[in-house]
Design an enzyme around this catalytic site. Structure first.
Site, PDB file in Angstrom:
ATOM      1  N   GLY A 173       0.800  -1.223   0.000  1.00  0.00           N
ATOM      2  CA  GLY A 173       0.000   0.000   0.000  1.00  0.00           C
ATOM      3  C   GLY A 173       0.832   1.272   0.000  1.00  0.00           C
ATOM      4  O   GLY A 173       0.314   2.358   0.215  1.00  0.00           O
ATOM      5  N   SER A 213       2.199  -3.400  -3.650  1.00  0.00           N
ATOM      6  CA  SER A 213       2.119  -2.382  -4.702  1.00  0.00           C
ATOM      7  C   SER A 213       2.258  -2.949  -6.117  1.00  0.00           C
ATOM      8  O   SER A 213       2.876  -2.340  -6.989  1.00  0.00           O
ATOM      9  CB  SER A 213       3.145  -1.275  -4.460  1.00  0.00           C
ATOM     10  OG  SER A 213       2.868  -0.614  -3.233  1.00  0.00           O
ATOM     11  N   GLY A 234      -3.486  -5.873  -3.667  1.00  0.00           N
ATOM     12  CA  GLY A 234      -4.428  -5.175  -2.795  1.00  0.00           C
ATOM     13  C   GLY A 234      -5.106  -4.043  -3.559  1.00  0.00           C
ATOM     14  O   GLY A 234      -6.072  -4.248  -4.300  1.00  0.00           O
ATOM     15  N   GLY A 235      -4.582  -2.832  -3.400  1.00  0.00           N
ATOM     16  CA  GLY A 235      -5.196  -1.634  -3.976  1.00  0.00           C
ATOM     17  C   GLY A 235      -5.579  -1.764  -5.448  1.00  0.00           C
ATOM     18  O   GLY A 235      -6.676  -1.343  -5.853  1.00  0.00           O
TER      19      GLY A 235
HETATM   20  P1  PGA Z   1      -1.131  -3.509  -2.104  1.00  0.00           P
HETATM   21  O1  PGA Z   1      -1.483  -4.629  -1.004  1.00  0.00           O
HETATM   22  O2  PGA Z   1      -1.165  -4.194  -3.444  1.00  0.00           O
HETATM   23  O3  PGA Z   1      -2.164  -2.472  -1.944  1.00  0.00           O
HETATM   24  O4  PGA Z   1       0.259  -3.026  -1.773  1.00  0.00           O
HETATM   25  C1  PGA Z   1      -1.013  -5.939  -1.116  1.00  0.00           C
HETATM   26  C2  PGA Z   1      -1.524  -6.776   0.017  1.00  0.00           C
HETATM   27  O5  PGA Z   1      -1.732  -6.241   1.119  1.00  0.00           O
HETATM   28  O6  PGA Z   1      -1.749  -7.987  -0.147  1.00  0.00           O
END
Ligand code: PGA
Length: 252
Positions: A173, A213, A234-235
């Protein structure tokens, strides 16, 4: 045999049932040609609806967490059996947000993992180091001790439905992705660790995902590396047009 890439979306605490429905309505027609395996972990409340809407498609639905217990007086908890009935095929365990905000130790994660495997739910076990540990050069030591404790007492024949996600906490994130080279180095170390502990066959077949990310701009570069078999996103899994790009970029 070539492994099909595995792209798993973790929605965390996002999306009502209605929002989840709209997301799938937009996503599904655009990924019908993709060769990647696609997983989505919605919040518990939207899980059954998502499982219904994706039945017969490439998408498998799973949960972001579960109880270590079979059933009982555990207010607010959800069991593996409940998840399976709602249509979950997998569960994410030991995510760094669970470790940090809900104080889940490796011992708790170990018990959850045993429960999931016993109930035949595929388990995505998350490991990864903090920024300080990374800067001190301790990534390997931290990840190995997480694996030691989470996989304690387990035998190779109990682990065919284990997936490991390497998620450096400093990359979750934050927009800071580990370079493909750094990620590959740790993925290789994890595979070697698994070969030593559980044998070459399991280690070769094992899916090791990268998380932190991941976005359309870096997904293909990461997945090009020999030991990166997929991504935990995630995002970038929250918008159908962005998630779809990741899936299609890694589907040759
Ligand atoms: P992100 O989160 O892609 O937003 O960095 C990854 C995750 O927490 O699995």
């Amino acid at each position: 045999m070539e492994k099909k890439p595995l792209i798993a979306g973790n929605w965390k605490m996002h999306k009502t049932i209605g929002e989840a429905k709209n997301f799938l309505h937009e996503l599904l027609p655009n990924i019908s040609e993709a060769s990647a395996q696609i997983f989505i972990a919605p919040p518990y409340t939207a899980l059954a609806k998502c499982a219904d809407l994706t039945s017969g498609t490439k998408v498998q639905i799973g949960a972001q967490n579960m109880s270590e217990s079979q059933e009982g007086p555990f207010t607010g908890e959800i069991s593996a059996r409940m998840l399976k009935e709602a249509g979950a095929r997998f569960v994410i365990l030991g995510h760094s947000e669970r470790r940090e905000h809900y104080h889940e130790s490796n011992q708790v994660i170990h018990r959850k993992l045993k429960r999931a495997l016993h109930e035949q739910l595929l388990a995505i076990l998350c490991v990864g180091e903090t920024e300080n540990q990374y800067e001190a050069g301790h990534s390997e030591k931290v990840v190995f001790s997480q694996l030691d404790e989470c996989l304690k007492d387990l035998q190779a024949d109990q682990l065919p439905s284990l997936v490991i996600a390497y998620e450096p906490i400093w990359a979750i994130g934050t927009g800071k992705t580990a370079t493909p080279e750094t990620a590959q180095k740790i993925h290789r170390l994890i595979r070697t660790y698994m070969a030593k502990s559980f044998g070459n066959e399991l280690a070769e077949k094992l899916y090791i995902l990268y998380g932190g990310s991941v976005k359309p701009e870096n997904a293909a570069l990461l997945l090009e590396k020999p030991d990166i078999d997929g991504a935990l996103v995630g995002g970038a899994s929250l918008k159908p047009e962005v998630f779809e790009q990741i899936i299609n970029k890694v589907s040759p």
